[in-house]
Each structure stands twice: as structure tokens, then as C-alpha cells.
Design a protein around this motif. Structure first.
Motif, PDB file in Angstrom:
ATOM      1  N   ALA A   1      41.290  29.914  43.732  1.00 54.06           N
ATOM      2  CA  ALA A   1      41.625  31.252  44.256  1.00 54.06           C
ATOM      3  C   ALA A   1      43.147  31.444  44.278  1.00 54.06           C
ATOM      4  O   ALA A   1      43.648  32.517  43.904  1.00 54.06           O
ATOM      5  CB  ALA A   1      41.047  31.427  45.652  1.00 54.06           C
ATOM      6  N   ILE A   2      43.880  30.411  44.681  1.00 56.30           N
ATOM      7  CA  ILE A   2      45.353  30.476  44.678  1.00 56.30           C
ATOM      8  C   ILE A   2      45.865  30.662  43.248  1.00 56.30           C
ATOM      9  O   ILE A   2      46.776  31.460  42.989  1.00 56.30           O
ATOM     10  CB  ILE A   2      45.951  29.198  45.312  1.00 56.30           C
ATOM     11  CG1 ILE A   2      45.600  29.140  46.805  1.00 56.30           C
ATOM     12  CG2 ILE A   2      47.461  29.133  45.099  1.00 56.30           C
ATOM     13  CD1 ILE A   2      45.902  27.798  47.463  1.00 56.30           C
ATOM     14  N   TYR A   3      45.241  29.940  42.315  1.00 52.77           N
ATOM     15  CA  TYR A   3      45.595  30.062  40.887  1.00 52.77           C
ATOM     16  C   TYR A   3      45.351  31.492  40.388  1.00 52.77           C
ATOM     17  O   TYR A   3      46.192  32.062  39.671  1.00 52.77           O
ATOM     18  CB  TYR A   3      44.766  29.054  40.092  1.00 52.77           C
ATOM     19  CG  TYR A   3      44.800  29.239  38.598  1.00 52.77           C
ATOM     20  CD1 TYR A   3      45.929  28.903  37.856  1.00 52.77           C
ATOM     21  CD2 TYR A   3      43.687  29.730  37.905  1.00 52.77           C
ATOM     22  CE1 TYR A   3      45.959  29.063  36.480  1.00 52.77           C
ATOM     23  CE2 TYR A   3      43.704  29.894  36.533  1.00 52.77           C
ATOM     24  CZ  TYR A   3      44.841  29.556  35.820  1.00 52.77           C
ATOM     25  OH  TYR A   3      44.862  29.725  34.459  1.00 52.77           O
ATOM     26  N   PHE A   4      44.236  32.105  40.783  1.00 54.21           N
ATOM     27  CA  PHE A   4      43.920  33.484  40.392  1.00 54.21           C
ATOM     28  C   PHE A   4      44.960  34.457  40.953  1.00 54.21           C
ATOM     29  O   PHE A   4      45.380  35.391  40.267  1.00 54.21           O
ATOM     30  CB  PHE A   4      42.533  33.886  40.896  1.00 54.21           C
ATOM     31  CG  PHE A   4      41.386  33.306  40.110  1.00 54.21           C
ATOM     32  CD1 PHE A   4      41.601  32.457  39.045  1.00 54.21           C
ATOM     33  CD2 PHE A   4      40.074  33.623  40.440  1.00 54.21           C
ATOM     34  CE1 PHE A   4      40.547  31.917  38.322  1.00 54.21           C
ATOM     35  CE2 PHE A   4      39.006  33.108  39.719  1.00 54.21           C
ATOM     36  CZ  PHE A   4      39.241  32.245  38.667  1.00 54.21           C
ATOM     37  N   LEU A   5      45.347  34.258  42.217  1.00 54.41           N
ATOM     38  CA  LEU A   5      46.316  35.146  42.865  1.00 54.41           C
ATOM     39  C   LEU A   5      47.670  35.087  42.170  1.00 54.41           C
ATOM     40  O   LEU A   5      48.396  36.085  42.104  1.00 54.41           O
ATOM     41  CB  LEU A   5      46.463  34.775  44.343  1.00 54.41           C
ATOM     42  CG  LEU A   5      45.243  35.068  45.234  1.00 54.41           C
ATOM     43  CD1 LEU A   5      45.429  34.437  46.605  1.00 54.41           C
ATOM     44  CD2 LEU A   5      44.995  36.571  45.353  1.00 54.41           C
ATOM     45  N   ILE A   6      47.991  33.913  41.633  1.00 55.79           N
ATOM     46  CA  ILE A   6      49.265  33.758  40.916  1.00 55.79           C
ATOM     47  C   ILE A   6      49.162  34.317  39.493  1.00 55.79           C
ATOM     48  O   ILE A   6      50.061  35.031  39.029  1.00 55.79           O
ATOM     49  CB  ILE A   6      49.690  32.271  40.877  1.00 55.79           C
ATOM     50  CG1 ILE A   6      49.975  31.773  42.289  1.00 55.79           C
ATOM     51  CG2 ILE A   6      50.906  32.069  39.977  1.00 55.79           C
ATOM     52  CD1 ILE A   6      50.123  30.266  42.389  1.00 55.79           C
ATOM     53  N   LYS A   7      48.054  34.003  38.813  1.00 54.19           N
ATOM     54  CA  LYS A   7      47.915  34.382  37.409  1.00 54.19           C
ATOM     55  C   LYS A   7      47.462  35.819  37.222  1.00 54.19           C
ATOM     56  O   LYS A   7      48.126  36.631  36.586  1.00 54.19           O
ATOM     57  CB  LYS A   7      46.930  33.432  36.710  1.00 54.19           C
ATOM     58  CG  LYS A   7      46.817  33.687  35.214  1.00 54.19           C
ATOM     59  CD  LYS A   7      45.819  32.761  34.553  1.00 54.19           C
ATOM     60  CE  LYS A   7      45.731  33.065  33.052  1.00 54.19           C
ATOM     61  NZ  LYS A   7      44.703  32.227  32.390  1.00 54.19           N
ATOM     62  N   ASP A   8      46.274  36.158  37.766  1.00 58.55           N
ATOM     63  CA  ASP A   8      45.707  37.498  37.557  1.00 58.55           C
ATOM     64  C   ASP A   8      44.526  37.694  38.513  1.00 58.55           C
ATOM     65  O   ASP A   8      43.493  37.034  38.364  1.00 58.55           O
ATOM     66  CB  ASP A   8      45.236  37.642  36.107  1.00 58.55           C
ATOM     67  CG  ASP A   8      44.803  39.062  35.758  1.00 58.55           C
ATOM     68  OD1 ASP A   8      44.733  39.899  36.681  1.00 58.55           O
ATOM     69  OD2 ASP A   8      44.544  39.329  34.578  1.00 58.55           O
ATOM     70  N   VAL A   9      44.656  38.615  39.466  1.00 60.79           N
ATOM     71  CA  VAL A   9      43.604  38.827  40.468  1.00 60.79           C
ATOM     72  C   VAL A   9      42.319  39.383  39.841  1.00 60.79           C
ATOM     73  O   VAL A   9      41.241  39.302  40.437  1.00 60.79           O
ATOM     74  CB  VAL A   9      44.072  39.770  41.600  1.00 60.79           C
ATOM     75  CG1 VAL A   9      45.149  39.113  42.427  1.00 60.79           C
ATOM     76  CG2 VAL A   9      44.551  41.108  41.037  1.00 60.79           C
ATOM     77  N   ARG A  10      42.435  39.922  38.626  1.00 57.59           N
ATOM     78  CA  ARG A  10      41.240  40.468  37.961  1.00 57.59           C
ATOM     79  C   ARG A  10      40.245  39.375  37.587  1.00 57.59           C
ATOM     80  O   ARG A  10      39.089  39.666  37.259  1.00 57.59           O
ATOM     81  CB  ARG A  10      41.647  41.253  36.712  1.00 57.59           C
ATOM     82  CG  ARG A  10      42.327  42.587  37.014  1.00 57.59           C
ATOM     83  CD  ARG A  10      42.824  43.260  35.751  1.00 57.59           C
ATOM     84  NE  ARG A  10      43.879  42.485  35.110  1.00 57.59           N
ATOM     85  CZ  ARG A  10      44.499  42.852  33.988  1.00 57.59           C
ATOM     86  NH1 ARG A  10      44.160  43.991  33.386  1.00 57.59           N
ATOM     87  NH2 ARG A  10      45.442  42.101  33.456  1.00 57.59           N
ATOM     88  N   LEU A  11      40.688  38.116  37.641  1.00 56.97           N
ATOM     89  CA  LEU A  11      39.786  36.997  37.344  1.00 56.97           C
ATOM     90  C   LEU A  11      38.676  36.868  38.389  1.00 56.97           C
ATOM     91  O   LEU A  11      37.647  36.251  38.132  1.00 56.97           O
ATOM     92  CB  LEU A  11      40.576  35.689  37.260  1.00 56.97           C
ATOM     93  CG  LEU A  11      41.454  35.511  36.015  1.00 56.97           C
ATOM     94  CD1 LEU A  11      42.420  34.357  36.201  1.00 56.97           C
ATOM     95  CD2 LEU A  11      40.589  35.286  34.780  1.00 56.97           C
TER      96      LEU A  11
END
Length: 323
Positions: free
Chosen positions: A57-67
Motif C-alpha cells: 500500500a505504501i508502494y502504491f501511494l508513492i508510485k500510483d494510487v490508481r493501482l
């Protein structure tokens, strides 16, 4: 320098799959010490899943929340992948390692192709070929040899946990294949871990976990390593490898997990397999290679058949143009 770059380009995917398999093979270095500290298999699965979900979830918030985005119709399959496949797979595998040791636990887990072939023939009407029958017979023979090897004493409970870990590994594979058709690897991973944590929390006795952590504060590092290295990073390495490595070849490479688990069991945990046990594991590995070869051969035939069908469909159009 150019040779090194070309090597990494051609073999990079295979090295990623190999790295993931080695990480999975050393899982007992984390789970068995946690068992010794009083954590149950279900509690280990719950914490492993929830920490992995938080990290992704932290990775998604950094990379792309659309994930995070998924369709409502994908939720049932993702739920089954996490709650039925992943949760029960990890809980049973951890219990199998605790009862049987890492070598035998990994060997039982690798009976999953047997159940995958059987379930795929029922659900997807896939053909069971002679090579598959031969390799599956070898798998059963290997399991039988290991079960009665050396100083190994497999209890009824240990045998049940081992076999069921293989069954739920195959279910996880089947559900995961369905979910991957509709979602990215990262999104599938997040919801797999999320739903596994959401279900396992009801069986993990959270209040008991607090007292266990108070008594064993160093367990936090073991859980973090288990979630980060063995779960999240290993999963992403494997999925990244699959971008350039055919699934059949990746399956063959991942058999190294069984070898690594055996080495860890013998060297670190002093598992004594005896000659019969080593023969059994060798038979199991050879059977797995044969099964993956059979699957790869079928995939090639399927690709050739599809290409021929496409050529036949295009032929009339080409004929008209030339006329």
C-alpha cells in the motif's frame, strides 16, 4: 562490459525467478523461530499478510494510487485468491513445516502440481497426457519414499497439513491465474494479502499476540523480514521475471525452492533424511521437471495451433487481394 550487459539482458528474468525461489526456500528460517516463540501458524499468516499488504500500500501511494482500483466484479475472485488460496496455503504450509520440518514440508507443498492437474481437468477440462500421468506417479513415489525415510516420523496431523498445503497451493494458482487476467500483478498481490489478513484476523487471537510480542520483542524483526523478503519482494521478483521468462521455464527454475528448503533443513535444523529420503526428493524434483516439460510442450502446441488457425482465417483475404 558489453558481455555482462548482454548476459543480464538475456538471463535477467531467469535470475529474478531464481532469486524469488531461493527466498521462498529459506522461509523456515523465519517461521520455525516464530513457532518456538509461541506464535501459531495462523498468527504467523495473519501478521505476514497484513505487514505485506501495508508495505505494498505504501508502494502504491508513492508510485500510483490508481493501482488500488479494481472492478466490483473482480472482488470475488480476488477474495478467493487471498482468503481461500493464500491464507489457507500459508497457514497449512507453516503448520506442515512445524510438524514435518522444512525439507518434508517443502516436498509436500510441491505435490501441488498433482492437484492442479486434477482440478484443471475438472474445472477447465484440460487433457491429462501420458507424460503428466508419469510425472504425477513419480511425485507420489517421491512423497512415499520421503515419508518413510531415515529418522523422519510423519504424524497423521503432519501428513494432513502437508497434503492440504499442496491442495491449497494449487487452488491459489488457479484463482491467481483468474485474477491476473483482469488485474496487474501488483494489484493482485495487494488484494491477495489484504483479504488473507482480513479473514485470518478472526482466527489469530489478536489479544494473545500482544502478550507474545511483549514476551518476544525480537519477533517484530522476524515478522518484518518474513513479510518484506519472503512475501512482498519474492512475489515481485517472480512476477518481474515472468515478463521475460515463459511460465513453464519459470516453473522449472522455481523447483530450486525444494532443494534450498532441503539444504536449510539438513544444515540449519539438522533434519535427517537418510538415503531413501534423498532419493525421494530426487525423484520428486525429476518428476516436477518432467511435468513442467509436459506443460511447456502443450503450450507450444497450443501456440502453433492458434497460429495455424489465424493463418487459415487470413488466407481467403490474401487470395482475394492477389486476384
Amino acid at each position: 562490459m558489453m558481455k555482462n550487459k548482454n548476459f543480464l539482458k538475456s538471463k535477467g528474468g531467469e535470475l529474478l525467478v531464481l532469486s524469488a525461489s531461493v527466498l521462498w526456500g529459506v522461509v523456515s528460517l523465519f517461521t520455525l523461530p516464530l513457532n518456538e516463540r509461541g506464535f501459531s501458524s495462523v498468527q504467523i499468516t495473519f501478521l505476514r499478510s497484513i505487514i505485506s499488504a501495508i508495505l505494498i500500500a505504501i508502494y502504491f501511494l508513492i508510485k500510483d494510487v490508481r493501482l488500488f482500483k479494481v472492478s466490483l466484479r473482480d472482488i470475488p475472485v480476488l477474495f478467493c485468491t487471498g482468503a481461500v488460496g493464500f491464507f489457507l496455503l500459508l497457514a497449512l504450509y507453516a503448520a506442515s513445516i512445524e510438524e514435518n520440518g522444512s525439507s518434508v514440508g517443502a516436498m509436500f507443498l510441491y505435490t501441488s502440481p498433482l492437484w492442479t492437474v486434477i482440478l484443471a481437468s475438472i474445472i477447465f477440462k484440460e487433457k491429462i497426457t501420458f507424460l503428466k500421468i508419469l510425472s504425477l506417479a513419480g511425485l507420489l513415489a517421491g512423497c512415499f519414499l520421503v515419508s518413510f525415510a531415515g529418522e523422519i516420523k510423519i504424524t497423521g496431523k503432519g501428513f494432513l497439513y502437508g497434503v492440504l498445503s499442496g491442495v491449497f497451493q494449487s487452488l491459489y494458482t488457479i484463482f491467481g491465474k483468474r485474477s491476473r487476467k483482469r488485474c496487474s500483478a501488483e494489484t493482485t498481490a495487494f488484494y491477495t494479502f489484504f483479504f488473507a489478513a482480513a479473514v485470518s484476523v478472526f482466527f489469530a487471537k489478536p489479544i494473545e499476540l500482544i502478550s507474545l510480542f511483549k514476551a518476544n520483542p525480537d519477533s517484530i524483526l522476524l515478522f518484518f523480514g518474513l513479510a518484506l523478503l519472503i512475501t512482498a519482494i519474492a512475489y515481485f521478483l517472480y512476477m518481474a521475471g515472468l515478463k521475460t521468462v515463459p511460465a513453464g521455464k519459470a516453473g522449472m527454475i522455481s523447483i530450486i525452492e525444494l532443494v534450498v528448503a532441503t539444504i536449510v533443513g539438513v544444515i540449519v535444523f539438522k533434519n535427517k533424511l537418510g538415503v531413501t529420503g534423498y532419493i525421494g526428493i530426487a525423484v520428486t524434483v525429476c518428476s516436477l521437471v518432467l511435468l513442467e516439460f509436459s506443460s511447456a510442450k502443450e503450450s507450444d502446441k497450443g501456440a502453433e495451433s492458434n497460429a495455424e488457425e489465424a493463418a487459415v482465417k487470413e488466407a481467403p483475404a490474401d487470395f482475394d487481394e492477389s486476384a
